[in-house]
Design a protein around this motif. Structure first.
Motif, PDB file in Angstrom:
ATOM      1  N   ILE A 252      24.430  45.630  47.949  1.00 36.36           N
ATOM      2  CA  ILE A 252      25.096  44.457  48.489  1.00 36.36           C
ATOM      3  C   ILE A 252      25.757  43.623  47.498  1.00 36.36           C
ATOM      4  CG2 ILE A 252      24.973  42.580  50.014  1.00 36.36           C
ATOM      5  CD1 ILE A 252      23.123  44.297  51.654  1.00 36.36           C
ATOM      6  N   ILE A 253      24.908  43.334  46.475  1.00 45.34           N
ATOM      7  CA  ILE A 253      25.443  42.485  45.389  1.00 45.34           C
ATOM      8  C   ILE A 253      26.630  42.987  44.800  1.00 45.34           C
ATOM      9  CG2 ILE A 253      24.754  41.456  43.017  1.00 45.34           C
ATOM     10  CD1 ILE A 253      21.896  41.066  44.478  1.00 45.34           C
ATOM     11  N   TYR A 254      26.700  44.281  44.375  1.00 43.68           N
ATOM     12  CA  TYR A 254      27.682  44.857  43.696  1.00 43.68           C
ATOM     13  C   TYR A 254      29.211  44.989  44.695  1.00 43.68           C
ATOM     14  CZ  TYR A 254      24.818  46.444  39.837  1.00 43.68           C
ATOM     15  OH  TYR A 254      23.930  46.323  38.907  1.00 43.68           O
ATOM     16  N   VAL A 255      28.884  45.211  46.027  1.00 43.66           N
ATOM     17  CA  VAL A 255      30.122  45.290  46.966  1.00 43.66           C
ATOM     18  C   VAL A 255      30.607  43.671  47.028  1.00 43.66           C
ATOM     19  CG1 VAL A 255      30.612  45.396  49.304  1.00 43.66           C
ATOM     20  CG2 VAL A 255      29.037  47.174  48.130  1.00 43.66           C
ATOM     21  N   VAL A 256      29.824  42.763  47.091  1.00 44.57           N
ATOM     22  CA  VAL A 256      30.171  41.360  46.974  1.00 44.57           C
ATOM     23  C   VAL A 256      30.869  40.973  45.909  1.00 44.57           C
ATOM     24  CG1 VAL A 256      29.656  38.749  47.444  1.00 44.57           C
ATOM     25  CG2 VAL A 256      28.602  40.535  48.978  1.00 44.57           C
ATOM     26  N   ALA A 257      30.335  41.547  44.695  1.00 45.97           N
ATOM     27  CA  ALA A 257      30.939  41.172  43.330  1.00 45.97           C
ATOM     28  C   ALA A 257      32.304  41.904  43.280  1.00 45.97           C
ATOM     29  CB  ALA A 257      30.016  41.736  42.335  1.00 45.97           C
ATOM     30  N   ILE A 258      32.527  42.797  43.734  1.00 47.85           N
ATOM     31  CA  ILE A 258      33.556  43.626  43.469  1.00 47.85           C
ATOM     32  C   ILE A 258      34.694  43.094  44.662  1.00 47.85           C
ATOM     33  CG2 ILE A 258      34.954  45.999  44.151  1.00 47.85           C
ATOM     34  CD1 ILE A 258      32.454  47.486  43.103  1.00 47.85           C
ATOM     35  N   PHE A 259      34.321  42.626  45.764  1.00 54.13           N
ATOM     36  CA  PHE A 259      35.117  42.060  46.614  1.00 54.13           C
ATOM     37  C   PHE A 259      35.873  40.644  46.028  1.00 54.13           C
ATOM     38  CE2 PHE A 259      35.791  39.334  50.267  1.00 54.13           C
ATOM     39  CZ  PHE A 259      36.873  39.838  50.966  1.00 54.13           C
ATOM     40  N   ILE A 260      34.826  39.938  45.671  1.00 54.82           N
ATOM     41  CA  ILE A 260      35.444  38.569  44.988  1.00 54.82           C
ATOM     42  C   ILE A 260      36.416  38.883  43.791  1.00 54.82           C
ATOM     43  CG2 ILE A 260      34.456  36.707  43.652  1.00 54.82           C
ATOM     44  CD1 ILE A 260      31.958  36.625  45.360  1.00 54.82           C
ATOM     45  N   LEU A 261      35.919  39.884  43.007  1.00 53.91           N
ATOM     46  CA  LEU A 261      36.888  40.175  41.829  1.00 53.91           C
ATOM     47  C   LEU A 261      38.261  40.438  42.537  1.00 53.91           C
ATOM     48  CD1 LEU A 261      34.388  41.896  39.272  1.00 53.91           C
ATOM     49  CD2 LEU A 261      35.716  39.674  39.084  1.00 53.91           C
ATOM     50  N   PHE A 262      38.207  41.619  43.457  1.00 57.57           N
ATOM     51  CA  PHE A 262      39.636  42.031  44.056  1.00 57.57           C
ATOM     52  C   PHE A 262      40.248  40.807  44.590  1.00 57.57           C
ATOM     53  CE2 PHE A 262      41.879  43.466  47.682  1.00 57.57           C
ATOM     54  CZ  PHE A 262      42.760  44.257  47.224  1.00 57.57           C
ATOM     55  N   ARG A 263      39.546  39.765  45.347  1.00 64.62           N
ATOM     56  CA  ARG A 263      40.508  38.591  45.907  1.00 64.62           C
ATOM     57  C   ARG A 263      40.915  37.740  44.734  1.00 64.62           C
ATOM     58  NH1 ARG A 263      43.227  38.905  49.518  1.00 64.62           N
ATOM     59  NH2 ARG A 263      42.956  36.712  49.865  1.00 64.62           N
ATOM     60  N   ALA A 264      39.979  37.690  43.807  1.00 63.21           N
ATOM     61  CA  ALA A 264      40.466  36.929  42.641  1.00 63.21           C
ATOM     62  C   ALA A 264      41.828  37.412  41.827  1.00 63.21           C
ATOM     63  CB  ALA A 264      39.485  36.587  41.588  1.00 63.21           C
ATOM     64  N   GLY A 265      41.672  38.670  41.733  1.00 65.14           N
ATOM     65  CA  GLY A 265      42.832  39.302  41.039  1.00 65.14           C
ATOM     66  C   GLY A 265      44.212  39.331  41.734  1.00 65.14           C
ATOM     67  N   ALA A 266      43.749  39.671  43.226  1.00 63.24           N
ATOM     68  CA  ALA A 266      44.920  39.549  44.140  1.00 63.24           C
ATOM     69  C   ALA A 266      45.739  37.840  44.276  1.00 63.24           C
ATOM     70  CB  ALA A 266      44.418  39.872  45.812  1.00 63.24           C
ATOM     71  N   PHE A 267      44.812  36.897  44.061  1.00 62.85           N
ATOM     72  CA  PHE A 267      45.208  35.642  44.012  1.00 62.85           C
ATOM     73  C   PHE A 267      46.122  35.341  42.805  1.00 62.85           C
ATOM     74  CE2 PHE A 267      44.718  31.285  42.511  1.00 62.85           C
ATOM     75  CZ  PHE A 267      45.417  30.702  43.775  1.00 62.85           C
ATOM     76  N   ALA A 268      45.555  36.040  41.920  1.00 64.61           N
ATOM     77  CA  ALA A 268      46.109  35.746  40.565  1.00 64.61           C
ATOM     78  C   ALA A 268      47.411  36.272  40.522  1.00 64.61           C
ATOM     79  CB  ALA A 268      45.316  36.055  39.295  1.00 64.61           C
ATOM     80  N   TYR A 269      47.635  37.480  40.987  1.00 61.67           N
ATOM     81  CA  TYR A 269      48.994  38.346  41.073  1.00 61.67           C
ATOM     82  C   TYR A 269      49.954  37.347  41.647  1.00 61.67           C
ATOM     83  CZ  TYR A 269      52.481  41.530  42.000  1.00 61.67           C
ATOM     84  OH  TYR A 269      53.732  42.231  42.425  1.00 61.67           O
ATOM     85  N   GLU A 270      49.561  37.005  43.003  1.00 64.55           N
ATOM     86  CA  GLU A 270      50.407  36.413  43.997  1.00 64.55           C
ATOM     87  C   GLU A 270      50.892  34.813  43.309  1.00 64.55           C
ATOM     88  OE1 GLU A 270      48.496  36.049  47.486  1.00 64.55           O
ATOM     89  OE2 GLU A 270      48.441  38.192  47.788  1.00 64.55           O
ATOM     90  N   PHE A 271      49.853  34.361  42.624  1.00 65.29           N
ATOM     91  CA  PHE A 271      50.410  32.976  42.019  1.00 65.29           C
ATOM     92  C   PHE A 271      51.212  33.273  40.923  1.00 65.29           C
ATOM     93  CE2 PHE A 271      49.663  29.266  39.569  1.00 65.29           C
ATOM     94  CZ  PHE A 271      49.926  28.144  40.205  1.00 65.29           C
ATOM     95  N   SER A 272      51.019  34.303  39.941  1.00 66.29           N
ATOM     96  CA  SER A 272      51.840  34.455  38.831  1.00 66.29           C
ATOM     97  C   SER A 272      53.347  34.797  39.246  1.00 66.29           C
ATOM     98  CB  SER A 272      51.000  35.442  37.789  1.00 66.29           C
ATOM     99  OG  SER A 272      50.880  36.699  38.624  1.00 66.29           O
TER     100      SER A 272
END
Length: 153
Positions: free
Chosen positions: A16-36
């Motif tokens: 569960i911790i790894y899934v949550v961490a991967i999800f957070i990293l994915f959302r952060a990457g998507a936000f960074a891409y959209e903002f850039s």
């Protein structure tokens, strides 16, 4: 038996911790891409929008105020991207009333609002203000001399 259950629970918690961490990293990457993309790309709100939006920039309005006006009018997607883009381009947004469209990119809007000649309402220059006040004083003197004024007509 307790050891097996605690191992399974520990493994479950780790998963569960790894899934949550991967999800957070994915959302952060998507936000960074959209903002850039908003900052460095040429995004528009709508390619087919022909509705004209009037934006008034007053003397002293900064990029934050202009970005808020554009966002509220539906001309841009992100205030922060507009602010960053205008600061990176070292834009000097001039006072006036400008007509923008949602089909324009932020770069086009910054370029448009960076030149007071593009304003649909022309702002008088300092020389015009001085000349205008001198003319009004002269015309005020001439109407007072003749006795005709607003009340005399």
């Amino acid at each position: 038996m307790k050891k097996v259950i605690s191992t399974i629970l520990g493994l479950g918690v780790n998963i569960i911790i790894y899934v949550v961490a991967i999800f957070i990293l994915f959302r952060a990457g998507a936000f960074a891409y959209e903002f850039s993309y908003e900052v460095f790309g040429e995004p528009v709100v709508s390619e087919y929008a022909d509705e004209e939006i009037r934006i008034e920039i007053k003397d002293g309005d900064g990029s934050k105020t202009v970005a808020k006006k554009l966002k509220d009018a539906g001309a841009i997607n992100s205030e922060w991207a507009f602010i960053l883009k205008s600061r990176l381009s070292k834009a000097n947004l001039m006072p006036g009333v400008y007509v923008v469209k949602a089909s324009m990119s932020a770069d086009d809007m910054i370029e448009l609002m960076g030149d007071a000649e593009n304003s649909v309402v022309k702002q008088p220059t300092a020389e015009e203000l001085e000349t205008g006040s001198a003319e009004s004083q002269e015309s005020g003197e001439s109407t007072s001399d003749t006795g005709e004024g607003e009340n005399g007509q």
